[in-house]
Design a protein around this motif. Sequence first.
Motif, PDB file in Angstrom:
ATOM      1  N   GLY A 162       1.032   4.068  -2.645  1.00  0.00           N
ATOM      2  CA  GLY A 162       0.636   5.419  -2.255  1.00  0.00           C
ATOM      3  C   GLY A 162      -0.818   5.563  -1.876  1.00  0.00           C
ATOM      4  N   ILE A 163      -1.299   4.648  -1.054  1.00  0.00           N
ATOM      5  CA  ILE A 163      -2.707   4.667  -0.654  1.00  0.00           C
ATOM      6  C   ILE A 163      -2.783   5.021   0.828  1.00  0.00           C
ATOM      7  CG2 ILE A 163      -4.702   3.163  -0.299  1.00  0.00           C
ATOM      8  CD1 ILE A 163      -3.622   1.741  -2.874  1.00  0.00           C
ATOM      9  N   PRO A 164      -3.729   5.825   1.241  1.00  0.00           N
ATOM     10  CA  PRO A 164      -3.798   6.252   2.632  1.00  0.00           C
ATOM     11  C   PRO A 164      -3.757   5.094   3.621  1.00  0.00           C
ATOM     12  CG  PRO A 164      -5.380   7.467   1.392  1.00  0.00           C
ATOM     13  CD  PRO A 164      -4.755   6.501   0.443  1.00  0.00           C
ATOM     14  N   LEU A 165      -3.426   5.427   4.827  1.00  0.00           N
ATOM     15  CA  LEU A 165      -3.108   4.503   5.920  1.00  0.00           C
ATOM     16  C   LEU A 165      -1.625   4.219   5.932  1.00  0.00           C
ATOM     17  CD1 LEU A 165      -5.726   1.602   6.112  1.00  0.00           C
ATOM     18  CD2 LEU A 165      -5.402   3.487   7.701  1.00  0.00           C
ATOM     19  N   VAL A 168      -0.206  10.435 -12.019  1.00  0.00           N
ATOM     20  CA  VAL A 168      -1.537   9.846 -11.850  1.00  0.00           C
ATOM     21  C   VAL A 168      -1.670   8.590 -12.711  1.00  0.00           C
ATOM     22  CG1 VAL A 168      -3.990  10.230 -12.251  1.00  0.00           C
ATOM     23  CG2 VAL A 168      -2.621  11.999 -11.185  1.00  0.00           C
ATOM     24  N   LEU A 193      -1.285   0.235  -9.728  1.00  0.00           N
ATOM     25  CA  LEU A 193      -2.252  -0.473  -8.883  1.00  0.00           C
ATOM     26  C   LEU A 193      -2.496  -1.896  -9.350  1.00  0.00           C
ATOM     27  CD1 LEU A 193      -4.894   2.260  -8.180  1.00  0.00           C
ATOM     28  CD2 LEU A 193      -3.395   1.161  -6.569  1.00  0.00           C
ATOM     29  N   PHE A 194      -2.455  -2.101 -10.677  1.00  0.00           N
ATOM     30  CA  PHE A 194      -2.726  -3.447 -11.187  1.00  0.00           C
ATOM     31  C   PHE A 194      -1.820  -4.479 -10.516  1.00  0.00           C
ATOM     32  CE2 PHE A 194      -4.754  -1.471 -14.889  1.00  0.00           C
ATOM     33  CZ  PHE A 194      -5.836  -2.304 -15.024  1.00  0.00           C
ATOM     34  N   LEU A 248      -7.213  10.464  -7.297  1.00  0.00           N
ATOM     35  CA  LEU A 248      -5.922  11.163  -7.358  1.00  0.00           C
ATOM     36  C   LEU A 248      -6.104  12.544  -7.989  1.00  0.00           C
ATOM     37  CD1 LEU A 248      -3.079   8.675  -8.264  1.00  0.00           C
ATOM     38  CD2 LEU A 248      -3.235  10.161  -6.302  1.00  0.00           C
ATOM     39  N   PHE A 279       1.480   7.274   1.040  1.00  0.00           N
ATOM     40  CA  PHE A 279       0.474   8.251   0.638  1.00  0.00           C
ATOM     41  C   PHE A 279       0.922   9.659   0.998  1.00  0.00           C
ATOM     42  CE2 PHE A 279      -3.209  10.729   2.277  1.00  0.00           C
ATOM     43  CZ  PHE A 279      -3.659  11.143   1.044  1.00  0.00           C
ATOM     44  N   GLY A 339      -1.943   4.741 -11.436  1.00  0.00           N
ATOM     45  CA  GLY A 339      -3.084   3.918 -11.846  1.00  0.00           C
ATOM     46  C   GLY A 339      -2.635   2.588 -12.398  1.00  0.00           C
ATOM     47  N   LYS A 356       3.499  10.721  -1.340  1.00  0.00           N
ATOM     48  CA  LYS A 356       2.942  11.143  -2.623  1.00  0.00           C
ATOM     49  C   LYS A 356       2.275  12.502  -2.498  1.00  0.00           C
ATOM     50  CE  LYS A 356       2.077   7.897  -5.613  1.00  0.00           C
ATOM     51  NZ  LYS A 356       1.468   6.646  -6.055  1.00  0.00           N
ATOM     52  N   GLU A 358     -10.641   7.122   0.817  1.00  0.00           N
ATOM     53  CA  GLU A 358      -9.826   5.976   0.433  1.00  0.00           C
ATOM     54  C   GLU A 358      -9.963   4.840   1.432  1.00  0.00           C
ATOM     55  OE1 GLU A 358      -6.947   6.140  -2.136  1.00  0.00           O
ATOM     56  OE2 GLU A 358      -8.611   7.299  -2.903  1.00  0.00           O
ATOM     57  N   ILE A 381     -12.481 -11.088  -1.616  1.00  0.00           N
ATOM     58  CA  ILE A 381     -12.366 -12.337  -0.860  1.00  0.00           C
ATOM     59  C   ILE A 381     -13.667 -13.128  -0.856  1.00  0.00           C
ATOM     60  CG2 ILE A 381     -11.798 -13.339   1.379  1.00  0.00           C
ATOM     61  CD1 ILE A 381     -10.100 -10.934   1.945  1.00  0.00           C
ATOM     62  N   ILE A 430     -10.334  -5.308  -8.744  1.00  0.00           N
ATOM     63  CA  ILE A 430      -9.267  -4.455  -9.294  1.00  0.00           C
ATOM     64  C   ILE A 430      -9.866  -3.297 -10.079  1.00  0.00           C
ATOM     65  CG2 ILE A 430      -7.420  -4.387 -11.016  1.00  0.00           C
ATOM     66  CD1 ILE A 430      -6.377  -6.898 -10.052  1.00  0.00           C
ATOM     67  N   PHE A 490      -4.382 -12.750  -0.021  1.00  0.00           N
ATOM     68  CA  PHE A 490      -5.685 -13.103   0.537  1.00  0.00           C
ATOM     69  C   PHE A 490      -6.258 -14.376  -0.063  1.00  0.00           C
ATOM     70  CE2 PHE A 490      -6.154  -8.526   1.757  1.00  0.00           C
ATOM     71  CZ  PHE A 490      -6.270  -8.783   3.102  1.00  0.00           C
ATOM     72  N   HIS A 511     -11.793 -11.127  -8.522  1.00  0.00           N
ATOM     73  CA  HIS A 511     -10.547 -10.360  -8.544  1.00  0.00           C
ATOM     74  C   HIS A 511     -10.580  -9.278  -9.598  1.00  0.00           C
ATOM     75  CE1 HIS A 511      -7.718 -13.210  -6.189  1.00  0.00           C
ATOM     76  NE2 HIS A 511      -8.775 -12.823  -5.521  1.00  0.00           N
ATOM     77  N   ILE A 557      -9.271   0.543  -9.111  1.00  0.00           N
ATOM     78  CA  ILE A 557      -8.496   1.422  -9.979  1.00  0.00           C
ATOM     79  C   ILE A 557      -9.322   2.612 -10.452  1.00  0.00           C
ATOM     80  CG2 ILE A 557      -7.381   1.542 -12.230  1.00  0.00           C
ATOM     81  CD1 ILE A 557      -6.152  -1.120 -11.596  1.00  0.00           C
ATOM     82  N   LEU A 612      -2.069  -4.550  -6.549  1.00  0.00           N
ATOM     83  CA  LEU A 612      -3.269  -5.255  -6.086  1.00  0.00           C
ATOM     84  C   LEU A 612      -3.151  -6.748  -6.299  1.00  0.00           C
ATOM     85  CD1 LEU A 612      -6.292  -3.038  -7.091  1.00  0.00           C
ATOM     86  CD2 LEU A 612      -5.441  -3.535  -4.833  1.00  0.00           C
ATOM     87  N   ARG A 613      -2.472  -7.122  -7.378  1.00  0.00           N
ATOM     88  CA  ARG A 613      -2.295  -8.564  -7.612  1.00  0.00           C
ATOM     89  C   ARG A 613      -1.549  -9.192  -6.455  1.00  0.00           C
ATOM     90  NH1 ARG A 613       0.759  -9.187 -12.673  1.00  0.00           N
ATOM     91  NH2 ARG A 613       1.117 -11.330 -12.104  1.00  0.00           N
ATOM     92  N   GLN A 630      -9.545   4.912  -7.497  1.00  0.00           N
ATOM     93  CA  GLN A 630      -8.249   5.429  -7.058  1.00  0.00           C
ATOM     94  C   GLN A 630      -7.717   6.479  -8.025  1.00  0.00           C
ATOM     95  OE1 GLN A 630      -6.643   4.695  -4.298  1.00  0.00           O
ATOM     96  NE2 GLN A 630      -4.898   6.001  -4.761  1.00  0.00           N
ATOM     97  N   VAL A 631      -7.771   6.165  -9.309  1.00  0.00           N
ATOM     98  CA  VAL A 631      -7.212   7.112 -10.277  1.00  0.00           C
ATOM     99  C   VAL A 631      -8.014   8.407 -10.269  1.00  0.00           C
ATOM    100  CG1 VAL A 631      -6.805   7.525 -12.709  1.00  0.00           C
ATOM    101  CG2 VAL A 631      -6.199   5.345 -11.716  1.00  0.00           C
ATOM    102  N   PHE A 689      -4.039  -9.339  -3.483  1.00  0.00           N
ATOM    103  CA  PHE A 689      -5.068 -10.369  -3.651  1.00  0.00           C
ATOM    104  C   PHE A 689      -4.494 -11.762  -3.479  1.00  0.00           C
ATOM    105  CE2 PHE A 689      -8.032  -7.604  -6.418  1.00  0.00           C
ATOM    106  CZ  PHE A 689      -8.359  -6.902  -5.282  1.00  0.00           C
ATOM    107  N   LEU A 729       0.843  -1.201   0.000  1.00  0.00           N
ATOM    108  CA  LEU A 729       0.000   0.000   0.000  1.00  0.00           C
ATOM    109  C   LEU A 729       0.871   1.242   0.000  1.00  0.00           C
ATOM    110  CD1 LEU A 729      -2.911  -0.743   2.487  1.00  0.00           C
ATOM    111  CD2 LEU A 729      -2.927  -0.805   0.018  1.00  0.00           C
ATOM    112  N   PHE A 770      -8.849  11.119   2.989  1.00  0.00           N
ATOM    113  CA  PHE A 770      -8.369   9.970   3.759  1.00  0.00           C
ATOM    114  C   PHE A 770      -9.494   8.951   3.953  1.00  0.00           C
ATOM    115  CE2 PHE A 770      -7.508   7.916   7.831  1.00  0.00           C
ATOM    116  CZ  PHE A 770      -6.209   7.501   7.648  1.00  0.00           C
TER     117      PHE A 770
END
Lengths: 538, 497
Positions: free
Chosen positions: A413-416, A443, A450-451, B172, A420, A447, A423, B138, B150, B161, A461, B157, B165, A454-455, B168-169, A458, A409, B135
């Motif tokens: 660059g995702i919050p938490l 940006v 993320l692909f 931003l 982030f 984007g 960024k 997100e 899940i 995704i 999980f 999946h 995306i 996230l892979r 998220q994009v 996932f 994350l 914050f």
Amino acid sequence: MPTEMAAAPLLSNVQFTNAMLLAISPQLIVAFGIVLSLLLIAWKRSRRMLQGLTSAIFIVALIASVPLLFNNEIPVTILLKVDGYGVFAFMLVCFSGLMVTLLSGQLLQRNTEAHDEYYLLLQLVILGGGVLVVSDHFASLFLGFELLSLALVGMVGFFREGKHAVETAFKYLILSATASSFMLLGIAFIYSQTGSLHFSLINTGVNGADQLGAELTNTFHALGMLLFFAGMAFKLSLVPFHFWTPDVYQGAPTPVTMLMATVSKVAMFTVLMKCLFSQGVFVQSHMMQLMALVAILSMVFGNVLALKQENLKRLLGYSSIAHMGYLLIVLLITSMQDINFAWQSALFYLSAYVLASLSIFMVLIFTTQEALLPGQSQQQAEDDTTIGSWQGLFWRKPMMAFLAILAVLSLAGIPLSMGFIAKFYLLTFASQAGLWWLIAALVVGSGIGLFYYLRIIFSLFAAPFSEQKAEQKVQQQAVSSDGTGQVQASGNWPWKGVLVTGFVFAGLVFGLYPDVLMQVISRLGELTEPLAVLDQTP
Amino acid sequence: MILTIVMLGFLLLGAFAWYMEGISSRAPRWIALFAVIFAAGLFASFVLGSGTSFAELKPLVRVPWIPLFNIEYALAIDHLSIILLSLTFMLALICVLVSWQEIKEKAGFYYFNLLATFAGIIGVFTAVDLFLFFFFWEVMLLPMTAIIAIWGHENRHFAAIKFFIFTQVSSLLMLVAIILMAAAHYQQTGQLSFYYSDWLALDLPLEYARWLMLGFFIAFAVKLPSVPVHSWLPDAHTQAPTAGSVLLAGVLLKTGAYGLIRFVIFLFPEASQGFAPLAALLGVVSILYGAKMAFAQQDFKRLVAYSSISHMGFVMLALFSFNTTAYQGAVLTLVAHGLSSGALFSLAGIIYSRIHSRNLADMGGFWSSAPRMGGFTLAFAAAAFGLPGLANFIGEFMSLVGAYQVFPVAAVFAALGLIGSAVYGIVLFQSTFHGPPGDKVEDLSGRELVISGSLLGLLLLFGLFPNMILEYSSAAGEQLALLSQGVSNLTGVTYAH
């Protein structure tokens, strides 16, 4: 004519004062530590003791750096200049070195030979990094650069029986030698025009920034800068000098990859920033445009190339290209006022990046240790780690998987996460400097990024079949364990849990309450106004 | 303060539920149920008991968070947020109830994610520091993505995704706009600020405001969703588990509308009026396209998902008409659609739990074995196509009446969408319950009756007494009309009020 003038400060500064000694004490501690390690090896060849000594040296160096953080700038001869930013960067370098030391034990244990050189090389790398981050002169820059690179070459190819060892080491050696020679030529060109090897031109007879711009617009200086930048770009693996990165990342032993991802990047970037800012490169619009182009290309290519990667280390290699591209934004300052904020952004970003990289490589090392098949070397298992091999980790080792998630994350660059805030710094910087194309690329790059991020998540999980596989592995191990199983069990490192928990905690604290770190970083510069950058209209 | 406790409570109880999973497999859902009821009770007692008027934005907390950038932890509520928060709590309850039997694997972590999403949504509806808003924006996304990824269906999946995306994009871009807005504040006052009320006082040049408005608009339009950026929605809704779909359709889409109202329209009144014709066009296209696509679906949840796009088109059209009637209609539509689409997704989940298919072709003739289920489905489908007497009718009617005064042509085309919704609503009902009696399915159980009954009851209540909501939204609506009056000659469009 300029050479005579350059000689003057050299003579007046030869005397060493106590303040100077104190200022470079962390570097001296590491250097002294290297000698001490040699003596220890001569006395008793114990892997464990040397590991302990190395960690102790790094810890002492770290502690010694703390009081220097908020000192004023101290020039140490004309070669070095110790300032808060440099010290902070050195602390990052040293901390990464410490982590690498702690995580290398397992790797070396698997080989029967005594590997004392490994820790020596590691200390040399850190020393090289330490010299780089405080250097204020092309000579010291080159010294640090070579110290770091050569020691790294040794480490990259350290396990020569490994599948990729020779190829990787050779690739790294040749490319880094090429980079050095480019850089040297660049330095020579710069010298030919300015008559000084000092970063800062103010002392050397060119008076005032106005003249500075006018004087340095000639082709040779620009060419010199370009070559110098190219040399650094090799090390920072920026497009189009990135080709070595994935191969070397994959082929090097994982702790060494970790070292490359953290120490090398932090040190190189810090010195690049120092040099470019002192040289006032921002007045040369061609150079700035070129750097912007390199940044955009790195962001886009790094992310796009990472998309289809299955191998984790390779993927991280490509992602590091993108990250260095993002970071390049802070070099594109428009005036002297921006420098302070640029430093803050860069150091925060580097801290976030280092923490995330350390975390993710740590998880990589720990998980492969556990899932090791008998008869397979750890090195090879790590080289072959794919996204799929982390499948279902969350249900087996929640804490470790959580660390990996946090790290990913952060990279995305995702919050938490700290990434982030980092960024956010970059976007604030870029929007103030009016770098719209770079924002757009950031940006888009994020984007695309993320692909693959996230892979990874996932896969952590994803549940069922991996559990069976893990059980199978355990069974297999149990069947053939008689001899080898014992060794692996003894390798279980008691601090593992502590380390993982600590990193999770640090990541969360800095991500949710970044003020802790921000305050430190903003006090590093001598200017107290942190947001001077906002004064100008975009 | 109370909302902070609610959010923290959700997180802590979520963590507790996760922990308790190891001790008892039934514990998590009871903890989650308790958490939602408790939080809703706290919130209700706070709002009813405070004795103050929430017509204006009323600050609750304001403490520094990141002093270097002057970022604060600031929460505030007004009528709009209270309405949407109440909807959130109601649907949160439904979400826990529909998951009761459905989620068997890793239930503890599931309820943790569910509660964390609620916490994020509450944050979105109450944050008035824009950095904090971002914050939360997100934070609600992460557990939601986990729920889809899940516990979702076969293609989860990909859907997760895509969902992540898209949001998220686009967000931003919003982040860039937020930063630029804060910088504009710095230039005008010498101090950086992310505080909403400070921003309201800013006087931005129109040219600059247009770009910033666009940054916000894109992020919210993706969430709403509006037509060119809607394609994540059918996938996410279809693949999510039942509670995920209920939450997505019922509440998450509303965060988009909420953002449009609070941040796009009120922060940039001039710029958004200039943009209004285009936004209205997007709204109308969404209405017609959503209705057309819904009609063509063979998948129960996908059909409802496309119908959501259609209904949210009404909201977009109404909001950008800048008048009181339309605004009130939009707010009512938000609530009504939240309830009715939540109900339809719950029914989809109920049917799925019996026949393990979402395909309309596998359904048919359920009426004979499950008349109560059929009755509820008919009622909710009727609500979706705007049967008078149910809340959706009032909402869409008012939206259209308001919009007609500004964009007559657009309103006429939008009204066609109502016919479309009747068509797909009837198709949905017919292919599920009519036809020759097929496989026997079990009728609604007690828990499912509670879910459907309470939702239908609320829809009826708001349908018959819309004033319960309208009186709260009228103040903001008049404010909006006033805003538009002030600048209406700028755009050349005459705004009625």
